[in-house]
Structure formats: structure tokens, C-alpha cells
Scaffold this active site. Sequence first.
Site, mmCIF file in Angstrom:
data_model
loop_
_atom_site.group_PDB
_atom_site.id
_atom_site.type_symbol
_atom_site.label_atom_id
_atom_site.label_comp_id
_atom_site.label_asym_id
_atom_site.label_seq_id
_atom_site.Cartn_x
_atom_site.Cartn_y
_atom_site.Cartn_z
ATOM 1 C CG HIS A 199 -2.098 -0.987 0.958
ATOM 2 N ND1 HIS A 199 -2.203 -2.172 1.624
ATOM 3 C CD2 HIS A 199 -3.132 -0.948 0.085
ATOM 4 C CE1 HIS A 199 -3.264 -2.829 1.184
ATOM 5 N NE2 HIS A 199 -3.843 -2.110 0.245
ATOM 6 N NE ARG A 306 -6.378 0.983 -2.408
ATOM 7 C CZ ARG A 306 -5.850 1.050 -3.631
ATOM 8 N NH1 ARG A 306 -5.638 2.214 -4.208
ATOM 9 N NH2 ARG A 306 -5.529 -0.058 -4.273
ATOM 10 N NE ARG A 342 -11.350 -0.664 -0.357
ATOM 11 C CZ ARG A 342 -10.128 -1.048 -0.672
ATOM 12 N NH1 ARG A 342 -9.944 -2.025 -1.546
ATOM 13 N NH2 ARG A 342 -9.082 -0.456 -0.157
ATOM 14 C CD GLU A 441 -10.319 -7.145 -1.774
ATOM 15 O OE1 GLU A 441 -9.291 -6.601 -2.204
ATOM 16 O OE2 GLU A 441 -11.032 -6.633 -0.888
ATOM 17 C CG ASN A 464 -3.602 -4.568 -5.981
ATOM 18 O OD1 ASN A 464 -3.201 -4.757 -7.118
ATOM 19 N ND2 ASN A 464 -3.963 -3.382 -5.530
ATOM 20 N NE ARG A 475 -1.467 -5.533 -1.517
ATOM 21 C CZ ARG A 475 -2.636 -4.931 -1.679
ATOM 22 N NH1 ARG A 475 -3.757 -5.602 -1.523
ATOM 23 N NH2 ARG A 475 -2.719 -3.685 -2.032
HETATM 24 C C1 PEP Z 1 -6.975 -4.984 -4.582
HETATM 25 O O1 PEP Z 1 -6.853 -5.782 -3.648
HETATM 26 O O2 PEP Z 1 -6.720 -5.263 -5.772
HETATM 27 C C2 PEP Z 1 -7.412 -3.598 -4.320
HETATM 28 C C3 PEP Z 1 -7.642 -2.767 -5.305
HETATM 29 O O3 PEP Z 1 -7.548 -3.197 -3.029
HETATM 30 P P1 PEP Z 1 -6.318 -2.776 -2.079
HETATM 31 O O4 PEP Z 1 -5.101 -2.570 -2.937
HETATM 32 O O5 PEP Z 1 -6.739 -1.534 -1.387
HETATM 33 O O6 PEP Z 1 -6.201 -3.951 -1.172
HETATM 34 MG MG MG Z 2 -7.685 -5.369 -1.690
#
Ligand code: PEP
Ligand code: MG
Length: 590
Positions: A199, A306, A342, A441, A464, A475
Amino acid sequence: MTQRSSAQTPITLTGIAASPGVVIGEVFRIHDQLDIPRHPIRPEQVDSEIHRLDDAMAHVQRDLSAIRSRILLDAHRKDADIFQVHIMMLDDPMFTDRIRQDMETRYINAEAAVADIGDEFIRAFSASENVHLREKSVDLKDLVQQIIFVLTGQERVDLSNLDTEVIVLAHDLTPSDTALMRKNGILAFATELGTRISHTAILARSLGIPAVVGLGSEMAKAETGDVVIIDGTHGYVILHPNAETIQQYQTEQEKYHAVEVELASLRDTEVQTRDGQRIEIAANIEFHEEVELIQKHGAKGIGLYRTEYFFMNQDHLPSEDELFESYRYVVERVSPEVTIIRTLDLGGDKLAPYLRLPRSSHSLMGLRAIRLCLKHPDIFLTQLRAILRASAYGNAKIMFPMISGLDELREAKWFVEIAQAELTQRGIPFNPEIEIGIMIELPSAAIIADLLAKEADFFSIGTNDLIQYSLAVDRRNEETLSLYEPLHPAVLRLTQSVVQVAHDAGIDVSLCGEMAGDPVFSLLLIGMGLTKLSMSPPVIPEIKKVISSISLKEAQSLIAEIMKLPTAGEIEVYIWKEAVERFPELMNWV
Ligand code: PEP
Ligand code: MG
């Protein structure tokens, strides 16, 4: 900008290109490891050293009490309790006398005794059977650090208070650190840890702060005041650049700006492929102020807002009115285009310290995102009411993160109904027809997308996390980066099948993971049938250019071939070969 060059030999470090742009500037180095001085003392020094310790503890106690009373005045009783543990420990002779005894018996300085006895207690707390005590170990660690900061006179770095234009170099930065950087003149940053999908990196791209991450320990060779070059486009950091290197990168900077100017001309164009397929490109944002950026970069609405960043950047839980004002600001400006808001995706690396989230919320598999909201109806309902109120001022939709199955979706929708009933009772307007969608997701959601499509108004695919959870690869971790494969056949199959299911069910589907903002991946996504993508605002012009240079037919035939291949490696080789032959325009952008 003129920069003094270094007499030392330049060192080029290679990391991960996290956020594009070239910057030459002075380093501000953050040492997040506390320097703990450690030395013996003579027996006759013990008394004065204990006196120094007592003064430091009294100082910390005063600071903590002041913060606590301020929070109590603001009526955040629960938040004030956070400091109760710190204050109790400072009053507890079991702890403080142990430190004094340690100095008297081992003849060591106060900092070393605080660190060693602190460690002993932290270890005991963390190993305890008692959950309550285990949680307190974090508070104790914080307290120990605070005492050592006072004893040594070291200052905690407050990124929001840096007033010169600098390049921040750090071992690691949290998303909230990055969020603070937007308020002042931080030119760029580089970190030893981190990945492109963390992030912290995503936020840097959104905010247009050039960044290189995952550089490893070599970066320690740079100190505050050194000149450094950050090439966030290619992932290089050049320490001690000489005049020639600086000149070369100044030329790079000019080229980069020229491309930006060229791309800016695409701002107001609608995007379509060469054979006429319209593609909608929306923006991902984290802060309401970014709404100006979406206009600058020519996005069609907001595909992902977000909202957790607003919570992370406060020292208290935001009120319904504060949230409402922030959402209304965005919704009004973006209308008639849509703003997809979201609900809170807190947890993992996205924390709001005043919330004192349970330890499991720090885990990617833990009590986070929608799970956390369902367990905290007060927080969730406050946010839902604020979103609903904003929906009276423009085109807003609600989206839930991390939905794993129908029970969660139903429960979350039930909370929307409660929030609606509460507003109706208060006579406050909202859009009763507001659409409610979900992020896809988690692999479980992708697999049962057909069931979810019956009860969700739209899907947004979050690659992601979909990659992270389907391949079981954190990640944020640079050590397992090579295993984080967007082109893994499992990821491609899951994504393609979700698109297909949504089309069959007749609901909207878009994709808001970082794959959307990558030139090559965006081509594959369009080939899969996606016509809506959402991404960091600064990459929008580039993706518009790429999409308008390709044909949908070609993208479809490319994806058909790719889906037959068994490994990410083979897919990658195939794409490169094909891209050179069939999509020569694309090569300008990769
Ligand atoms: C994702 O998980 O692809 C997403 C867009 O949300 P975030 O990156 O905020 O987890
Ligand atoms: Mg996500």
C-alpha cells in the site's frame, strides 16, 4: 535544479520501481532503529544515573497524562484507555524497581537497563496464555521506546513536520507515513523493504511521489545531507552522483516531463480501441483532495475510493459529520460520473493506532476489512450513514472489501438497511436506490461469483489481493516477490471467469487492482472482456494512449492463446514475443 556533486564514487543501487519520476535532491535519512547507548557506570554514579532515569520516567508520565486528558476532553474514552497501560506500568514497582536494581547490580547506564528489563517483560507478556497480557506487550514496547527517547534526547521523526524539500530514505515506511508526506515537500522516497503492490507503493503512485522500494541494506550508505538521485521509473537509486551523472539525469527529468505534457493532451479524450470498443477508465483515490487529480488526469469517475486512509490519518475516530463532509466533497465534484466508495478496508498494514485493533487485525488473514466492520457495528453504521447521506448529493455507490461469501454480503447489506432506517427516522435524505457492489479479491468470492452476482449490483476485481490470496504470497514481502505472479494461470482463469459470470448475470464488472494500470496487463484485461478499469490517476493518460493504439480483436486473440499456456513464465515469454510483433506501439510504454 543545480545540485552539488559528490567527490565520492557514485554507487547505483537497483530496487523495485514503485512510483515513476526522476528526482535529484538531498537525503533525509530516517533511522527507525533506536540508538541505545550501552556502557558501564562506576558504583558512585549509580545514584545520579537512577535520578536521570526517574526524571525521564516522570517526563514520560507527564506527556502521557497530558495526551490522555486531551483525549478524555474530546470524549474519546476508549481511546484514552490506550495510555492507561503505559501509565500503570510506570507506576508499577515490579517494573520500575527491576530497572533500578539492574543498574545497581550490573552497573550499567539507564538506557541499557530500560532496554534489557523492558525486553524481559515484553517477552513474558508475549508468551503469556492471557490474551489481554499478550496484547499489552505492544504498549509496553512503546513505553520502553518513549523512555529511551527521553533519556537519549533522540527525537521521533514526524514526517508531517519536515519543512525542507528532501528525499526520504528509510528502512521501511508504513502507508500512514506515506500519507503524511503528501502534506509537505517530500520530493521522493526510497526504502530497503517493500514491493510494488504494497500500500505504501500504491499510495506513492497515487500521490505522484517518485519512489524506489526493496533496495536492501546497501542503502544504509547514504546519510542525511547527501545528494542522491531517485529514478522511480526504472528502480534505481544513485548515491553520491558525480557531475556527469547529475547532468545525465537532468536530461532524463526533462524527457519525463515532455512525455507527461504529451500525455496530458489525452486528458479529455474518450478512450476506444482502434476497432471501436469503448473503455471506461476511472481513478483509484485515497483522500478527498485527490479529486482534483482525477480531473487533471482525465478519469471517468472514481472506481475505488479507499476510505480507510481518512481513518488512518486521524488521532480519533472520525464522526459521521466529518465523514459525510469528506464524501460529499468527492461525490459532488465527480457527479454525474460515479464515485464508488469502498467501506473500511482497515487491517493488515493499514492501521489506525487509536483504534487499538486486535493483533489478528494486523494479519492479512485476520479480523480485517469487512470482517472488522461486521464486528464493530458502531464504526460500520457511522460510515454507512455518512456514505448514504453523501448519496443525496450525486452519483455514489457502496462497495464492500474482502467479501468471502454470501453470509458476509447479506450481513453487510443488512447494516445498510439499518443505516437507511436510522436516516429515515432522522428525516435525512439519501438515495434509497443506491447500488451496492463488492470487491472480488478472495479466491472464494471468485469461485462463487455466480452466487454473489445474484445479490450484488456490481463487481470490482481486486487483483492485488486476489493474487496474494490465491497464490498465498504476502504482497508486501520483497523476499517472495518472484512468487507474486499476476500472470499465473490460476489468477488469469479466476479473473476471466469472474468477468464472464458478471456478463452472464448482466451486472457491471470492473477491475481496480494494480494490473489495470500496467500497459501490458491492461491489454490482456481488455482481451478478457473488461470494459471498465480503475487505476492510480497519474497512470491514466499512459493507459489511454496504449488502449487507443491496439485493437480489441488482437487483444482477444492474444488472450485466447495465453489461456492455453501452463505457466506464468511461458505466458510472459509469449507476451513479449507477440507484443514486439503484433503490438509495436506498446513497446514504447514498457
Ligand atoms: C486490490 O486488492 O486489488 C485492491 C484494489 O484493493 P487494495 O489494494 O486496497 O487492497
Ligand atoms: Mg484489496
